[in-house]
Design a protein around this motif. Structure first.
Motif, PDB file in Angstrom:
ATOM      1  N   VAL A  21       0.816  -1.176   0.043  1.00 14.67           N
ATOM      2  CA  VAL A  21      -0.011  -0.003   0.086  1.00 14.67           C
ATOM      3  C   VAL A  21       0.692   1.313   0.089  1.00 14.67           C
ATOM      4  O   VAL A  21       0.736   2.261  -0.624  1.00 14.67           O
ATOM      5  N   LEU A  22       1.819   1.296   0.839  1.00 18.37           N
ATOM      6  CA  LEU A  22       2.781   2.440   0.745  1.00 18.37           C
ATOM      7  C   LEU A  22       3.433   2.608  -0.422  1.00 18.37           C
ATOM      8  O   LEU A  22       3.481   3.770  -1.027  1.00 18.37           O
ATOM      9  N   SER A  23       4.102   1.563  -1.110  1.00 16.84           N
ATOM     10  CA  SER A  23       4.703   1.789  -2.552  1.00 16.84           C
ATOM     11  C   SER A  23       3.649   2.152  -3.605  1.00 16.84           C
ATOM     12  O   SER A  23       3.928   3.262  -4.173  1.00 16.84           O
ATOM     13  N   ALA A  24       2.397   1.736  -3.658  1.00 16.44           N
ATOM     14  CA  ALA A  24       1.443   2.086  -4.638  1.00 16.44           C
ATOM     15  C   ALA A  24       0.933   3.368  -4.463  1.00 16.44           C
ATOM     16  O   ALA A  24       0.739   4.027  -5.388  1.00 16.44           O
ATOM     17  N   THR A  25       1.088   4.008  -3.223  1.00 18.04           N
ATOM     18  CA  THR A  25       0.493   5.361  -3.008  1.00 18.04           C
ATOM     19  C   THR A  25       1.566   6.171  -3.346  1.00 18.04           C
ATOM     20  O   THR A  25       1.360   7.331  -4.159  1.00 18.04           O
ATOM     21  N   GLN A  26       2.757   6.015  -2.942  1.00 12.68           N
ATOM     22  CA  GLN A  26       4.137   6.772  -3.466  1.00 12.68           C
ATOM     23  C   GLN A  26       4.036   7.039  -5.084  1.00 12.68           C
ATOM     24  O   GLN A  26       4.585   7.922  -5.622  1.00 12.68           O
ATOM     25  N   GLU A  27       3.806   5.858  -5.635  1.00 10.61           N
ATOM     26  CA  GLU A  27       4.227   5.740  -7.286  1.00 10.61           C
ATOM     27  C   GLU A  27       3.144   6.409  -7.730  1.00 10.61           C
ATOM     28  O   GLU A  27       3.257   6.780  -9.006  1.00 10.61           O
ATOM     29  N   THR A  28       2.117   7.127  -7.264  1.00  9.39           N
ATOM     30  CA  THR A  28       0.962   7.968  -7.807  1.00  9.39           C
ATOM     31  C   THR A  28       1.735   9.348  -8.472  1.00  9.39           C
ATOM     32  O   THR A  28       1.002   9.729  -9.287  1.00  9.39           O
ATOM     33  N   THR A  29       2.666   9.812  -7.864  1.00  4.33           N
ATOM     34  CA  THR A  29       3.407  10.854  -8.108  1.00  4.33           C
ATOM     35  C   THR A  29       3.936  10.593  -9.834  1.00  4.33           C
ATOM     36  O   THR A  29       4.118  11.600 -10.726  1.00  4.33           O
ATOM     37  N   ARG A  30       4.161   9.354 -10.186  1.00  2.00           N
ATOM     38  CA  ARG A  30       4.440   9.116 -11.643  1.00  2.00           C
ATOM     39  C   ARG A  30       3.590   9.085 -12.617  1.00  2.00           C
ATOM     40  O   ARG A  30       3.684   9.089 -13.652  1.00  2.00           O
ATOM     41  N   ALA A  31       2.157   9.084 -12.079  1.00  2.00           N
ATOM     42  CA  ALA A  31       1.163   9.300 -13.096  1.00  2.00           C
ATOM     43  C   ALA A  31       0.821  10.481 -13.599  1.00  2.00           C
ATOM     44  O   ALA A  31       1.363  11.540 -13.111  1.00  2.00           O
TER      45      ALA A  31
END
Length: 487
Positions: free
Chosen positions: A209-219
């Motif tokens: 969950v932590l990783s997926a949320t931080q990856e949002t900045t790449r969208a």
């Protein structure tokens, strides 16, 4: 031919769970009238259930540019019935679904029988690999998080919580949390999303969950099923890190409003993965106005038999008529109807109604319903706010803990009984909400009016949706050809 090539083709891919799929189908209903091609990618399991229990196929046939596709989620057919299976799905999506998804995106990125190549992906932000695939294949991607803004922001601030020594934690659950900007005055340990209760930071679900949320900045952008008048301060915090944000909720009301305006609302069917028992509507018709408490813990919550009985005794002893959704698979280790004490059966026959699944939007809008005992799932919370029904919150997992805190302490449209479920507390809180309705109704009515306003002409969610459609069209015009990056 140039004009047709500029028509957007959007792939929508929800995480394979009821609440995620439902809200993303509502988004599809908003995009379809904008004259764009939509491919909605469901899991095989959910797609079969959707076709079995709803008229979704017939409803979406109104738009010839819409089509369903499905893909395996990696779980066996009988392995989809609990929160635990949802956690397992993180693994199977990565190992089994990911390569199949990549192949599908490649196939959709080439023109097919008058369907233009894929110009944009709108994917559930909790699916870890989608941004990787989109970047590799040079396809613009928008992240959709089906949770509240407050929950997303709490997830996003986890690195800050770790750096401040507020995670991991043990012991007193009422210790204040200081490292989530905008929530310093009321957030406690017990109000953080349930994944934050992991004792070790290397916990697999916590890290996913932590990783997926931080990856949002790449969208390219972020879509949230919320509205400015409800979560404005938190939306501002998110925009400080993710400026391209579309708050377009409540989606269930937004899609219905627009379809009504275009005379396209053909039925009351929801996007349910469960067979709806409509007999409860007739039962509600026989009840006095605002007299019934509606009880539902969503599609994933599973409780032990003792917990079920505590809720049941609490409801019966409150003296309040109740409509209770009890799924056949919602009790661990046994049948729901197994060895129920006679006093509960008798009281339920007198003033209760139990069903396996209910048409929730209709139930909450029914004049007889005066309160909602809920698991605080985000769809349920928005539906309750929109219909002006105060809540008794018993959050189960994930984002639900923080949603319940906002219901009670920020929006003041209900009470929060998280981490307790004894019969005395259930009785007390059901009575409190049903007997204090007039006190709560000021806040409840105010938010209900704001929710209706935001999806109407000139409303913030309506404007944000129009901006999203415009930006998707821009992606179609500027979308580059498929050039997979070399591994």
């Amino acid at each position: 031919m140039e004009r047709e090539a500029a028509v957007p083709h959007v792939l929508i891919f929800p995480f394979p769970a009821q609440g995620h799929m439902n809200s993303m189908l509502k988004l599809a209903e908003l995009l379809c009238p904008a004259d764009m091609y939509i491919t909605f990618l469901n899991s095989d399991h959910n797609h079969q259930r959707l076709l079995r229990f709803t008229d979704a196929e017939a409803r979406f046939s109104h738009w010839p540019k819409f089509r369903f596709e499905s893909i395996t989620d990696g779980l066996p057919d009988d392995g989809h019935c609990s929160a635990e299976s949802t956690f397992e799905m993180f693994n199977t999506l990565e190992s089994i679904t990911r390569p199949l998804f990549r192949d599908l995106v490649i196939s959709l990125s080439h023109p097919q029988q008058e369907i233009p190549p894929l110009s944009c992906i709108i994917a559930d932000g909790i699916i870890p690999f989608v941004i990787d695939v989109a970047e590799e294949l040079n396809i613009p991607i928008i992240s959709f998080r089906t949770i509240s803004a407050c929950s997303f922001w709490a997830y996003f601030c986890i690195p800050k919580l770790i750096a401040a020594g507020e995670l991991p934690f043990q012991g007193d659950m009422d210790v204040p949390i200081k490292s989530v900007p905008g929530m310093e005055g009321f957030l406690r340990r017990r109000d953080l999303p349930s994944f934050c209760r992991a004792e070790e930071l290397n916990d697999h679900v916590f890290q996913t969950v932590l990783s997926a949320t931080q990856e949002t900045t790449r969208a390219s952008a972020l879509i949230l099923n919320s509205f400015e008048d409800l979560e404005g301060p938190i939306l501002s915090e998110i925009r400080s890190r993710l400026p391209k944000l579309y708050a377009i909720g409540p989606l269930h009301a937004h899609s219905k409003t627009r379809l009504l305006e275009q005379s396209l609302l053909s039925s009351l069917s929801a996007n349910s993965l469960w067979e709806v028992d409509r007999s409860c509507m007739k039962w509600l018709d026989s009840q006095p106005p605002k007299s019934v408490v509606y009880v539902s813990f969503g599609s994933l919550a599973v409780v032990g038999r003792e917990t079920l009985l505590e809720f049941w005794y609490g409801l019966v002893r409150s003296g309040i008529p109740f409509l209770w959704v009890v799924r056949s698979d919602s009790v661990t280790g046994g049948n729901v109807n197994e060895e129920i004490p006679g006093e509960l059966v008798e009281a339920t026959t007198e003033r209760g109604c139990l069903v396996g699944w209910a048409p929730q939007e209709e139930v909450l809008a029914h004049p007889a319903v005066g309160g909602f005992l809920t698991h605080s799932g985000w769809n349920s919370t928005l539906e309750s706010i929109y219909t002006g029904v105060p809540m008794i919150c018993w959050p189960y997992f994930a984002d639900q803990q923080i949603n319940s805190r906002f219901v009670s302490e920020v929006w003041r449209v209900g009470v929060d009984m998280k981490d307790t479920c004894d019969r005395g507390t259930v009785e007390k809180m059901v009575k409190e909400v049903m007997e204090r309705r007039e006190e709560l109704m000021g806040s409840v009515d105010r938010l209900a009016k704001l929710a209706r306003s935001c999806v109407s002409q000139g409303g913030s969610s309506r404007s944000n949706m129009d901006r999203l459609i415009k930006d998707i069209r821009s992606m179609a015009r500027s979308s580059p050809k498929l050039h997979p990056k070399k591994k």
